[in-house]
Design an enzyme around this catalytic site. Structure first.
Site, short mmCIF file in Angstrom:
data_model
loop_
_atom_site.label_atom_id
_atom_site.label_comp_id
_atom_site.label_asym_id
_atom_site.label_seq_id
_atom_site.Cartn_x
_atom_site.Cartn_y
_atom_site.Cartn_z
N ARG A 1 45.11 23.58 -23.95
CA ARG A 1 44.65 22.31 -23.38
C ARG A 1 44.15 21.34 -24.44
NH1 ARG A 1 39.61 20.60 -22.56
NH2 ARG A 1 38.76 22.66 -23.05
N ARG B 1 23.09 48.46 -9.15
CA ARG B 1 24.32 48.04 -9.83
C ARG B 1 24.75 46.65 -9.36
NH1 ARG B 1 25.04 53.70 -9.04
NH2 ARG B 1 26.13 53.40 -7.05
N ARG B 2 23.77 45.92 -8.83
CA ARG B 2 24.05 44.57 -8.31
C ARG B 2 23.25 43.49 -9.02
NH1 ARG B 2 23.81 46.23 -1.84
NH2 ARG B 2 25.40 47.88 -1.97
N CYS C 1 32.49 28.80 -19.59
CA CYS C 1 33.26 29.73 -20.42
C CYS C 1 32.69 31.15 -20.23
CB CYS C 1 33.20 29.31 -21.88
SG CYS C 1 34.01 27.74 -22.20
N ARG D 1 35.74 33.78 -19.59
CA ARG D 1 37.14 33.44 -19.33
C ARG D 1 37.80 32.98 -20.62
NH1 ARG D 1 38.12 28.05 -19.56
NH2 ARG D 1 36.31 26.70 -19.44
N SER D 2 37.00 32.37 -21.51
CA SER D 2 37.52 31.74 -22.72
C SER D 2 36.47 31.85 -23.81
CB SER D 2 37.84 30.27 -22.43
OG SER D 2 38.22 29.59 -23.60
N ASP E 1 35.84 30.88 -27.88
CA ASP E 1 36.12 30.33 -29.20
C ASP E 1 35.44 31.25 -30.21
OD1 ASP E 1 35.96 28.95 -31.63
OD2 ASP E 1 35.69 27.00 -30.69
N HIS F 1 40.15 33.34 -28.86
CA HIS F 1 41.07 32.56 -29.68
C HIS F 1 40.37 31.93 -30.89
CE1 HIS F 1 39.43 30.04 -26.37
NE2 HIS F 1 39.22 29.17 -27.36
N TYR G 1 41.07 28.42 -33.19
CA TYR G 1 41.86 27.20 -33.34
C TYR G 1 42.52 27.17 -34.72
CZ TYR G 1 39.89 25.37 -29.04
OH TYR G 1 39.54 25.21 -27.71
#
Length: 259
Positions: free
Chosen positions: A25, A124-125, A144, A164-165, A167, A205, A207
């Site tokens: 993106r 466990r909650r 993120c 989720r993502s 850097d 990831h 860059y």
């Protein structure tokens, strides 16, 4: 011993050497799937040493998150500007991160989960989520790091973070300090022993424009980790109560933050 940075350097090196090159993106990256980075707090407080970062900024952002704020004024007042480029003209980011912890469709997750913990510390909650599909469109940036869970065994507590993502070069060092701070503050308030921070990233990831600096970091000799000498409480977290000592580091590696 600095096992945390050894693991971090290995994951980032692997990403740079074998990661798939993708036009994402906001730029070209090298990415890997399902990365895990762990920091055992018995080895020290996990502030990276292979480059200088600023732990105080992490502590400020942690207070901002846990208190449920979604405007950058508190951050700016305390000389933190990492979120400036995502804010609107009034400094608002929408219902991001801490807003969801304190008001997820009207539910205060912190209150609910602490009540559950007090009834059964081995529950466990003890899981917090910041991914709210009803309000993603109103967020300047979807989270993120979107969930975290306290996992307790007798008097030992770990924190498992879902992303989720990630850097790897810019984000991970600050994410690690934030969640180590959350873990330590929870342990401090409830007389537990903080053990491990485990970060799981679906997409990790680097860059392309950061690769040369990341390689310098990976090749540097890592130093001894710092020590946390003063800790705040989870429910009334204050950044100025968080203090570390013996922070050793190599010189800064300055790159652009990719929006």
């Amino acid at each position: 011993m600095n096992n945390f940075e050894q693991m971090y350097s290995t994951v980032m090196s692997t990403c740079m050497k074998t990661g798939i090159k993708v036009n994402g993106r906001n730029g070209r990256v090298r990415q890997i799937t399902a990365a895990q980075i762990r920091a055992n707090l018995n080895d020290g407080f996990p502030v990276v040493t292979g480059k200088q970062i600023f732990p105080r900024s992490c502590f400020v952002e942690t207070e901002w998150l846990l208190s449920g704020q979604s405007n950058i004024k508190f951050l700016n007042d305390n000389k933190v500007h990492i979120w400036d480029q995502w804010a609107d003209d009034n400094g608002n980011l929408g219902p991001v991160y801490g807003y969801q912890l304190n008001n997820f469709n009207g539910v205060n997750q912190i209150t609910n989960i602490l009540n559950d913990f007090k009834l059964n510390k081995h529950s466990r909650r003890l899981l917090f989520t910041m991914w709210n599909p009803n309000e993603l469109q109103d967020m300047s940036l979807p989270p993120c790091h979107y969930a975290f869970q306290f996992v307790i065994a007798n008097d030992i507590v770990d924190i498992v973070v879902s992303m989720r993502s990630l850097d790897l070069f810019i984000g991970l060092p600050y994410d690690m300090v934030m969640y180590a701070s959350i873990l330590c503050s929870f342990a401090n308030e409830f007389n537990l022993k903080a053990n491990e921070v485990i970060i799981n990233a679906a997409n990790a990831h680097v860059y392309e424009e950061h690769v040369s600096s990341a390689a310098i970091y990976c090749n540097r000799k890592k130093l001894n980790l710092s020590k946390l000498i003063s800790c705040s409480n989870f429910t009334k977290f204050k950044f100025n109560e968080m203090k570390i000592e013996n922070y050793e580091y190599h010189s800064r590696l300055i790159v652009n933050v990719i929006k």
